[in-house]
Scaffold this active site. Structure first.
Site, PDB file in Angstrom:
ATOM      1  N   GLU A   1       9.498  16.996  14.503  1.00 47.24           N
ATOM      2  CA  GLU A   1      10.140  16.822  13.198  1.00 47.24           C
ATOM      3  C   GLU A   1       9.655  17.897  12.223  1.00 47.24           C
ATOM      4  O   GLU A   1       8.451  18.070  12.045  1.00 47.24           O
ATOM      5  CB  GLU A   1       9.780  15.439  12.649  1.00 47.24           C
ATOM      6  CG  GLU A   1      10.377  15.155  11.295  1.00 47.24           C
ATOM      7  CD  GLU A   1      10.001  13.777  10.761  1.00 47.24           C
ATOM      8  OE1 GLU A   1       8.829  13.370  10.907  1.00 47.24           O
ATOM      9  OE2 GLU A   1      10.880  13.118  10.194  1.00 47.24           O
TER      10      GLU A   1
ATOM     11  N   CYS B   1      13.840  10.958   6.350  1.00 47.36           N
ATOM     12  CA  CYS B   1      13.682  10.697   7.785  1.00 47.36           C
ATOM     13  C   CYS B   1      14.973  11.037   8.502  1.00 47.36           C
ATOM     14  O   CYS B   1      14.967  11.473   9.646  1.00 47.36           O
ATOM     15  CB  CYS B   1      13.283   9.251   8.020  1.00 47.36           C
ATOM     16  SG  CYS B   1      14.362   8.078   7.213  1.00 47.36           S
TER      17      CYS B   1
ATOM     18  N   GLU C   1       9.220   2.005  11.024  1.00 41.47           N
ATOM     19  CA  GLU C   1      10.323   2.940  10.751  1.00 41.47           C
ATOM     20  C   GLU C   1       9.680   4.324  10.678  1.00 41.47           C
ATOM     21  O   GLU C   1       9.040   4.668   9.691  1.00 41.47           O
ATOM     22  CB  GLU C   1      11.020   2.599   9.430  1.00 41.47           C
ATOM     23  CG  GLU C   1      11.690   1.232   9.412  1.00 41.47           C
ATOM     24  CD  GLU C   1      12.897   1.119  10.339  1.00 41.47           C
ATOM     25  OE1 GLU C   1      13.353   2.154  10.888  1.00 41.47           O
ATOM     26  OE2 GLU C   1      13.366  -0.011  10.537  1.00 41.47           O
TER      27      GLU C   1
ATOM     28  N   LYS D   1       0.881  -1.176   0.000  1.00 46.85           N
ATOM     29  CA  LYS D   1       0.000   0.000   0.000  1.00 46.85           C
ATOM     30  C   LYS D   1       0.916   1.223   0.000  1.00 46.85           C
ATOM     31  O   LYS D   1       1.393   1.667   1.044  1.00 46.85           O
ATOM     32  CB  LYS D   1      -0.876  -0.020   1.264  1.00 46.85           C
ATOM     33  CG  LYS D   1      -2.250   0.594   1.124  1.00 46.85           C
ATOM     34  CD  LYS D   1      -2.255   2.011   0.618  1.00 46.85           C
ATOM     35  CE  LYS D   1      -1.874   3.005   1.697  1.00 46.85           C
ATOM     36  NZ  LYS D   1      -1.589   4.364   1.205  1.00 46.85           N
TER      37      LYS D   1
HETATM   38  P1  NAP Z   1       2.303   9.003   6.835  1.00 46.79           P
HETATM   39  O1  NAP Z   1       1.338  10.107   6.713  1.00 46.79           O
HETATM   40  O2  NAP Z   1       2.438   8.316   8.144  1.00 46.79           O
HETATM   41  O3  NAP Z   1       1.895   7.943   5.686  1.00 46.79           O
HETATM   42  C1  NAP Z   1       2.664   6.782   5.466  1.00 46.79           C
HETATM   43  C2  NAP Z   1       1.784   5.699   4.870  1.00 46.79           C
HETATM   44  O4  NAP Z   1       0.799   5.296   5.828  1.00 46.79           O
HETATM   45  C3  NAP Z   1       1.020   6.143   3.633  1.00 46.79           C
HETATM   46  O5  NAP Z   1       1.016   5.081   2.698  1.00 46.79           O
HETATM   47  C4  NAP Z   1      -0.364   6.382   4.187  1.00 46.79           C
HETATM   48  O6  NAP Z   1      -1.376   6.222   3.237  1.00 46.79           O
HETATM   49  C5  NAP Z   1      -0.472   5.273   5.215  1.00 46.79           C
HETATM   50  N1  NAP Z   1      -1.524   5.457   6.224  1.00 46.79           N
HETATM   51  C6  NAP Z   1      -2.156   6.607   6.586  1.00 46.79           C
HETATM   52  N2  NAP Z   1      -3.060   6.344   7.561  1.00 46.79           N
HETATM   53  C7  NAP Z   1      -2.991   5.016   7.814  1.00 46.79           C
HETATM   54  C8  NAP Z   1      -3.665   4.148   8.721  1.00 46.79           C
HETATM   55  N3  NAP Z   1      -4.606   4.594   9.559  1.00 46.79           N
HETATM   56  N4  NAP Z   1      -3.330   2.837   8.729  1.00 46.79           N
HETATM   57  C9  NAP Z   1      -2.383   2.370   7.897  1.00 46.79           C
HETATM   58  N5  NAP Z   1      -1.701   3.140   7.009  1.00 46.79           N
HETATM   59  C10 NAP Z   1      -2.003   4.454   6.975  1.00 46.79           C
HETATM   60  O7  NAP Z   1       3.783   9.441   6.445  1.00 46.79           O
HETATM   61  P2  NAP Z   1       4.241  10.363   5.232  1.00 46.79           P
HETATM   62  O8  NAP Z   1       3.796  11.756   5.523  1.00 46.79           O
HETATM   63  O9  NAP Z   1       3.870   9.715   3.942  1.00 46.79           O
HETATM   64  O10 NAP Z   1       5.833  10.247   5.359  1.00 46.79           O
HETATM   65  C11 NAP Z   1       6.649  11.120   6.072  1.00 46.79           C
HETATM   66  C12 NAP Z   1       7.062  10.505   7.393  1.00 46.79           C
HETATM   67  O11 NAP Z   1       7.734   9.257   7.167  1.00 46.79           O
HETATM   68  C13 NAP Z   1       8.062  11.375   8.130  1.00 46.79           C
HETATM   69  O12 NAP Z   1       7.725  11.416   9.488  1.00 46.79           O
HETATM   70  C14 NAP Z   1       9.381  10.635   7.932  1.00 46.79           C
HETATM   71  O13 NAP Z   1      10.344  10.905   8.916  1.00 46.79           O
HETATM   72  C15 NAP Z   1       8.920   9.217   7.951  1.00 46.79           C
HETATM   73  N6  NAP Z   1       9.914   8.329   7.343  1.00 46.79           N
HETATM   74  C16 NAP Z   1      10.604   7.450   8.138  1.00 46.79           C
HETATM   75  C17 NAP Z   1      11.600   6.646   7.597  1.00 46.79           C
HETATM   76  C18 NAP Z   1      12.388   5.676   8.441  1.00 46.79           C
HETATM   77  O14 NAP Z   1      12.994   4.780   7.869  1.00 46.79           O
HETATM   78  N7  NAP Z   1      12.411   5.827   9.755  1.00 46.79           N
HETATM   79  C19 NAP Z   1      11.870   6.736   6.235  1.00 46.79           C
HETATM   80  C20 NAP Z   1      11.152   7.637   5.459  1.00 46.79           C
HETATM   81  C21 NAP Z   1      10.163   8.427   6.026  1.00 46.79           C
HETATM   82  P3  NAP Z   1      -2.033   7.477   2.467  1.00 46.79           P
HETATM   83  O15 NAP Z   1      -0.945   8.066   1.661  1.00 46.79           O
HETATM   84  O16 NAP Z   1      -3.074   6.831   1.640  1.00 46.79           O
HETATM   85  O17 NAP Z   1      -2.569   8.393   3.526  1.00 46.79           O
END
Ligand code: NAP
Length: 470
Positions: A372, A278, A244, A171
């Protein structure tokens, strides 16, 4: 580019379309046919029913073929990444190189034996037997990915899972689905049996949430924000889970630092990928003795990071993911200024395009450094000695990575021992890694379970132990 969700190789037929727009100029850059609850169920059933079992050589060949196809199509992938995310094209080209390495390392791992052997006659309690281990695939993995590396995040889930023989339902982020679907099609073309991969886009309530909760799923591997990660942790039930999550990584510049290196690492760490890694540098902690010179030189360096049209090869910094994200970043800068911080460079916004911004005198309790800030911000804070630097670094809820600029071995060793983070990089940015090395954070950044191709393959498999008389 009109693409579709896939249930085990079968394009989803539906009238529901997701329009994907460029964050830079809002033009439609692609559409995706959406799936729903029915396709989610079908994807689970088809994956569990299975099909041809792949040998190690089969898995190697598929991943290696995928790697070759990615090289052939790197312009298409880079352009798609840039179109849907607003990342500068040079960053998108770099990302295809990283994804190439992920596929290459995963293919290589397929050819290595992953078992261990224990002789049992090695203690007074022992006997003449040998114990062996072998790794077996899981029945089904669910992988959920964020927007910030539209290709590499997806490659880091799919390649290790498929290398172990574990079927996946992916997904991807709805903000950057096109690249993920191109990679899905490329893997089918490389010979991946269709039951091993479904890629679903559609409503969270019909796809992501039911998949996370489903007891037929063996593992949920999630990369994304802290709130969604914690929500998943609370609802996942009895299964493996990899989280992550976000980061708030410091670059710590000691008083003995090579100034040129420190300035370069600060700029690269803060502005590359529009600051949306990240492991981007989200706080620059500088020894107070050298703050004047460091700040002056960082401002000069930051002027080289021109922002603008992501498609222009000369652009160094593209947009952030969308206008609301840019507005949020603008707001946290304004709040810090109200608390006494000073913007030295950048700060202007046009739509989702935010200029690389250098800010000094940022108070330790400013929102932009406590939480962040996912964008091209370079907030400078100062510290008085190594104790203070360690305390300041450890003071947030996050614990992903860190970078230290020093030539003093005592300092280096102390940071390695005392920082509460998943990685400490000496004289490098926090984000430095190779795609097969262990990667992942602690505290709010993750559960301390590492990814990177080799560690992720352990997550996507079970160890079976067997023993024989010897
Ligand atoms: P996000 O809003 O948490 O979304 C990530 C994924 O989760 C998307 O595919 C999203 O789908 C899905 N999602 C949303 N609500 C959900 C739910 N209730 N249940 C299951 N899945 C759900 O994160 P983002 O804004 O895309 O990414 C940025 C964040 O990722 C930052 O905080 C960054 O630091 C972190 N990150 C961490 C790492 C690491 O390795 N630690 C690496 C890269 C990024 P939709 O798009 O359909 O809403």
């Amino acid at each position: 580019m009109n693409l579709t969700s896939y249930v085990a190789g079968k394009p989803v037929k539906s009238s529901k379309l997701l329009e994907v727009k460029s964050p830079y100029d809002n033009r439609i850059v692609g559409t995706v046919t959406l799936a729903g609850a029915e396709e989610t169920e079908e994807a689970i059933v088809t994956a569990l029913k299975g099909g041809v079992k792949l040998t190690r050589y089969d898995r190697f060949s598929i991943l290696d073929k995928a790697r070759q196809l990615l090289v052939e199509r790197k312009e298409l992938f880079a352009k798609t990444i840039s179109n849907e995310s607003g990342l500068a094209i040079r960053e998108a080209v770099y990302e295809t190189g990283r994804a190439h390495d992920v596929l290459m390392f995963a293919a290589m791992e397929c050819l290595k034996d992953d078992g261990q052997i224990f002789s049992c006659d090695i203690s007074p309690q022992g006997k003449a037997r040998k114990i062996f281990t072998t790794r077996e695939p899981l029945s089904l993995a669910v992988c959920i990915t964020p927007f910030n590396h539209p290709l590499n995040q997806v490659a880091h889930k799919l390649a290790p899972a498929l290398a172990t023989g574990t079927p996946v339902i992916l997904k991807p982020s709805e903000k950057t689905p096109l690249t993920a679907i191109l990679l899905t099609e490329l893997l089918y073309e490389a010979g991946l049996p269709h039951y091993m991969l479904s890629t679903l886009l559609g409503p969270t309530k019909e796809i992501a949430e039911p998949l996370v909760k489903d007891p037929r799923v063996d593992i949920v591997s999630f990369t994304g924000s802290v709130p969604v990660g914690k929500h998943i942790a609370a609802s996942v039930g009895y299964k493996k889970v990899i989280l992550e999550l976000g980061g708030n990584d410091p670059l710590i510049v000691m008083e003995d630092a090579d100034m040129e290196k420190a300035v370069l690492l600060a700029a690269e760490g803060s502005f590359r990928n529009s600051g949306q890694r990240c492991t981007a540098v989200k706080r620059i902690l500088v020894h107070e003795k050298i703050k004047e010179e460091f700040t002056r030189r960082l401002v000069e360096k930051a002027k080289e990071y021109t922002c603008g049209d992501p498609a222009d090869p000369k652009t160094k910094v593209g947009t952030v993911i969308d206008e609301p994200a840019a507005i949020y970043l603008e707001t946290v800068v304004k709040k810090a200024v109200e608390q006494g911080a000073k913007v030295l460079l950048g700060g202007s916004r046009k739509g989702a395009l935010l200029e690389p911004t250098v800010i000094k005198d940022v108070p330790r309790n400013a929102d932009m450094v406590v939480h962040e800030s996912f964008g091209p911000l370079a907030p400078i804070l100062t510290f008085k000695d190594i104790e203070d630097a360690i305390a300041l670094s450890n003071s947030t809820a996050y614990g992903l990575s860190s970078g230290i600029v020093t030539n003093n071995m005592e300092y280096a060793l102390r940071f390695i021992r005392e920082l509460k983070v998943g990685t400490v990089n000496i004289n490098e940015v926090p984000g430095y890694r190779i795609e097969s090395s262990p990667f992942g954070g602690i505290k709010d950044s993750g559960l301390g379970i590492k990814e990177g191709v080799i560690e992720a393959m352990k997550c996507f498999s079970y160890v079976k132990t067997f023993s024989l008389p010897w």
